[in-house]
Design a protein around this motif. Structure first.
Motif, short mmCIF file in Angstrom:
data_model
loop_
_atom_site.label_atom_id
_atom_site.label_comp_id
_atom_site.label_asym_id
_atom_site.label_seq_id
_atom_site.Cartn_x
_atom_site.Cartn_y
_atom_site.Cartn_z
N LYS A 160 0.83 -1.22 -0.08
CA LYS A 160 0.11 -0.04 -0.20
C LYS A 160 0.87 1.44 -0.01
O LYS A 160 0.64 2.25 -0.69
N ARG A 161 1.95 1.12 0.74
CA ARG A 161 2.87 2.46 0.68
C ARG A 161 3.41 2.69 -0.51
O ARG A 161 3.81 3.78 -1.13
N LYS A 162 3.81 1.54 -1.39
CA LYS A 162 4.45 1.78 -2.63
C LYS A 162 3.29 2.34 -3.68
O LYS A 162 3.57 3.04 -4.67
N PHE A 163 1.95 1.47 -3.61
CA PHE A 163 1.05 1.98 -4.43
C PHE A 163 0.71 3.46 -4.23
O PHE A 163 0.46 4.33 -5.33
N GLY A 202 6.96 -2.50 -11.98
CA GLY A 202 7.04 -1.12 -12.49
C GLY A 202 5.71 -0.77 -13.17
O GLY A 202 4.99 0.27 -12.90
N MET A 203 5.70 -1.35 -14.31
CA MET A 203 4.63 -1.01 -15.39
C MET A 203 3.26 -1.59 -14.69
O MET A 203 2.41 -0.77 -14.80
N ILE A 204 3.27 -2.77 -14.08
CA ILE A 204 2.05 -3.16 -13.78
C ILE A 204 1.47 -2.17 -12.43
O ILE A 204 0.34 -1.99 -12.36
N PHE A 205 2.30 -1.79 -11.56
CA PHE A 205 2.06 -0.96 -10.40
C PHE A 205 1.55 0.22 -11.16
O PHE A 205 0.27 0.87 -10.45
N ALA A 206 2.01 0.68 -12.42
CA ALA A 206 1.48 2.09 -12.77
C ALA A 206 -0.13 1.63 -13.36
O ALA A 206 -0.84 2.32 -13.28
#
Length: 360
Positions: free
Chosen positions: A266-269, A285-289
């Motif tokens: 959650k912190r990274k999101f 990195g792509m999928i989190f974006a």
């Protein structure tokens, strides 16, 4: 020096004593893991009619792997599947002390990722051990990528894996992109194409004030850009964002426990949701974006998994996949205005279909 340290020092100098000391130490730890790891597993197996184990989940620093396990846990619970999680660390302990076959006759779910083949040989070795030592289990390998290469070593290892995998009567594999699917389909008996688990998450609903750019690039053997091209890319970003460019990484500098998994994710999101732009050559990195609805420039990677997984979301207008670093300003100008509402319904539907087979 303590008494224990003195005893150890003496034993190391004498081959016979060293052998005795090692044997005693092994027995001691075997008893320890029997009590603290094996017994709880046995109690779980006795308490449920159809035991299901989710194994090889992470306790390390890679948030991409944690996001996969997190997505799996949400979907399994949604399907009403009560499972017992065994992390990679605990799995190695079971194997080291001769307890890996305790999973036999249960359903085994192997955590997804990019773990099949020779890139991570210890993981492939463990996959083989799980498959070999649990012949009466139904085993599912969750969406994965595969790589063996084209040299003699890779071909030899692939042949060994094919022999072991195909000898199991109830093994089912999922490929998370087309290249891996084509390879696996030709090699194994039961294979289907299923998207990376993390695509089923949706973190795009919160509206936060966005500023600046997150630089989320690799600095390891899978690094894509040369120093010259990386500097050229960075300069273009500086021209647009000035000093509002922050380094980010989907691999942390510290390990993450199962208990802290959701908190760290959650912190990274939220970090992604506070950025106007992500620049990355990392798959997650792509999928989190994607799942946070964040504009993203994706640099094509040396690994085919990047392009293969991008194909699942190539119609998203806030994700740009590039092979060179020219005209970055024009790419950024072409992104639509915020907010972006990510729709994960089709991905959830695809994974739900796969998970429904587990309880059959």
């Amino acid at each position: 020096m303590s008494i224990k340290e003195k005893i150890y020092a003496v034993c190391v100098e004498n081959k016979l004593l060293k052998k005795i000391y090692t044997s005693i130490s092994y027995v001691k730890w075997k008893i320890y893991y029997k009590k603290n790891l094996v017994n709880p597993i046995n109690e779980y197996k006795k308490s449920t009619k159809n035991p299901i184990f989710l194994i090889f989940t992470p306790e390390h620093a890679n948030l991409g792997d944690h996001a996969i396990a997190y997505a799996e846990s949400i979907l399994l619970k949604k399907a009403g599947i009560k499972y017992y999680e065994i992390t990679g660390k605990k799995l190695y302990e079971l194997e080291q002390y001769g307890y890996l076959s305790i999973l036999n006759h249960a359903t085994i779910l192997i955590n997804g990722g990019g773990n099949l083949g020779i890139l991570w040989p210890l993981i492939e070795k463990m996959n083989r051990a799980v498959i070999t030592q649990n012949p009466d289990s139904k085993i599912y390998v969750f969406p994965n990528s595969i790589f063996y290469g084209n040299d003699d070593y890779g071909r030899k290892e692939f042949e060994l894996s094919k022999k072991i995998y195909n000898n199991h009567k109830n093994l089912h594999l999922c490929a998370r992109e087309r290249i891996s699917y084509d390879i696996m389909k030709d090699a194994y008996k039961s294979v289907e194409l299923v998207p990376d688990m993390v695509f089923t998450l949706n973190e795009s609903h919160d509206t936060l004030e966005r500023n600046g750019c997150l630089w989320c690039m690799r600095n390891d053997v899978e690094r894509t850009l040369s120093d010259e091209k990386e500097e050229k890319l960075k300069q273009q970003l500086v021209d647009i964002y000035g000093d509002d460019i922050k380094d980010s990484n989907t691999v942390l500098s510290y390990d993450v426990s199962v208990e802290k998994r959701e908190e760290e994710l959650k912190r990274k999101f939220n970090e992604f949701k506070l950025a106007q732009l992500i620049v990355t050559d990392r798959l997650h990195g792509m999928i989190f974006a994607v799942i946070t609805g964040t504009n993203c420039i994706v640099i094509n990677s040396k690994s085919p998994k990047m392009k293969g997984c991008y194909d699942w979301i190539k119609d998203l207008d806030y994700i740009a996949f590039i092979d060179d670093v020219e005209n970055i300003d024009k790419i950024i100008d072409n992104f639509p205005d915020y907010p972006h509402e990510y729709d994960n319904k089709e991905f959830v539907k695809a994974i739900d279909k796969m998970i429904s087979q587990i309880v059959v």
